[in-house]
Design a protein around this motif. Structure first.
Motif, short mmCIF file in Angstrom:
data_model
loop_
_atom_site.label_atom_id
_atom_site.label_comp_id
_atom_site.label_asym_id
_atom_site.label_seq_id
_atom_site.Cartn_x
_atom_site.Cartn_y
_atom_site.Cartn_z
N MET A 136 0.81 -1.21 0.00
CA MET A 136 0.00 0.00 0.00
C MET A 136 0.85 1.26 0.00
N ALA A 137 2.16 1.11 0.01
CA ALA A 137 3.07 2.26 0.14
C ALA A 137 3.46 2.84 -1.21
N LEU A 138 3.95 4.06 -1.16
CA LEU A 138 4.59 4.67 -2.32
C LEU A 138 5.86 3.89 -2.65
N PRO A 139 6.32 3.93 -3.90
CA PRO A 139 7.55 3.21 -4.25
C PRO A 139 8.71 3.59 -3.33
N GLY A 140 9.38 2.58 -2.80
CA GLY A 140 10.53 2.80 -1.95
C GLY A 140 10.22 3.15 -0.51
N MET A 141 8.93 3.17 -0.14
CA MET A 141 8.55 3.59 1.21
C MET A 141 7.81 2.49 1.99
N ALA A 142 7.96 1.24 1.54
CA ALA A 142 7.26 0.12 2.20
C ALA A 142 7.72 -0.04 3.65
N ASP A 143 9.01 0.05 3.89
CA ASP A 143 9.51 -0.10 5.26
C ASP A 143 8.99 1.02 6.16
N GLU A 144 8.96 2.23 5.65
CA GLU A 144 8.45 3.35 6.44
C GLU A 144 6.98 3.14 6.80
N LEU A 145 6.21 2.62 5.84
CA LEU A 145 4.79 2.38 6.12
C LEU A 145 4.63 1.28 7.16
N ARG A 146 5.42 0.21 7.04
CA ARG A 146 5.35 -0.87 8.03
C ARG A 146 5.74 -0.39 9.42
N HIS A 147 6.64 0.59 9.51
CA HIS A 147 7.05 1.12 10.80
C HIS A 147 5.90 1.85 11.49
#
Length: 264
Positions: A136-147
């Motif tokens: 569901m995150a913007l490209p390259g921001m999956a880890d930030e969203l999971r945090h």
């Protein structure tokens, strides 16, 4: 003509990518359409994982493989529906975090979850695999969203579509002539089931009981031999579908048998 060419392109793209992609389609169910409802969302398992090996639906390691491809979720009671929600598909999207893309992604219900403190305070809750949450995150921001850990999201029920797949029956490892359990996978359309019936050879149809999740069983009074035909009744449309002689006479516990049918 343009619409037809686009549809053909989408179908071919799905068939020839490394993992089968999910497609959504219109279907005549009460929840159909693009009506978005609010829900809470968390995630579990490893960041790029599939949550758990099948969880409360019994799909096992199939959740890691195409067409599920780890894009799965556990659902709260209103989504899981005591196992009747296993296999149902939802589009989900998030817009409340800076890492959210706002674009919908499709997940399959494969487990049950009721996080303490949130489950019964929300109309619905999704506990995603790490892979699905990050999608569901913007490209390259999956880890930030999971945090973020917890999100407010929107969801909409959609039809399941598995290009190139037919309905599959996996015979439980504990099955024997006096106990037969099967896991039903990859139903197009509704994705979930209201009833499963079985017929031995040219005999009569007999109802199977939902054992748990997507596992249905028969406890006969006399030994079973096969071959078996299986009739599926979809939960929302009520459509019936028969896989004739899908489990052969020499069936084995732990084996997987693929039918030649699907709802679409």
């Amino acid at each position: 003509m343009a619409a037809s060419l686009l549809a053909s392109f989408v179908t071919l793209s799905c068939l020839f990518t490394v993992s089968f992609c999910f497609q959504t389609k219109r279907f005549s169910l009460p929840m159909a359409g693009r009506d978005w409802s609010p829900a809470g969302a968390t995630w579990y398992g490893s960041p790029q994982g599939a949550g758990s090996d099948g969880g409360a639906c019994g799909y096992g390691k199939a959740v890691e493989e195409a067409p599920f491809s780890a894009m799965i979720s556990a659902g709260s009671p209103s989504i899981f529906e005591s196992g009747k929600g296993c296999g149902s598909c939802y589009q989900v999207r998030c817009t409340t975090h800076k890492a959210c893309s706002g674009k919908p992604v499709t997940v399959v219900i494969a487990d049950f979850s009721c996080p303490v403190g949130v489950c019964y305070k929300e109309p619905a809750h999704f506990d995603f695999s790490g892979t699905a949450f990050g999608a569901m995150a913007l490209p390259g921001m999956a880890d930030e969203l999971r945090h973020a850990g917890y999100l407010h999201i929107e969801y909409s029920r959609v039809a399941c579509e598995y290009p190139g797949k037919t309905i599959t029956f996996h015979v439980g490892t504990g099955s024997n002539p006096y106990y037969l359990a099967v896991v039903v996978e990859f139903e197009d359309g509704d994705g979930d089931l209201a009833a499963v019936d079985i017929k031995e050879g040219s005999g009569e149809w007999r109802p199977m009981r939902q054992s748990w999740g997507a596992v249905w069983r028969l406890d006969p009074e006399s030994a079973l031999h096969g071959p078996f035909s299986i009739q599926l009744t979809s939960k929302y449309s009520g459509k019936k579908l028969v896989a004739n002689n899908v489990i052969p006479e020499g069936w084995k516990a732990g084996a997987t048998y693929r039918s030649f049918v699907n709802y679409s």
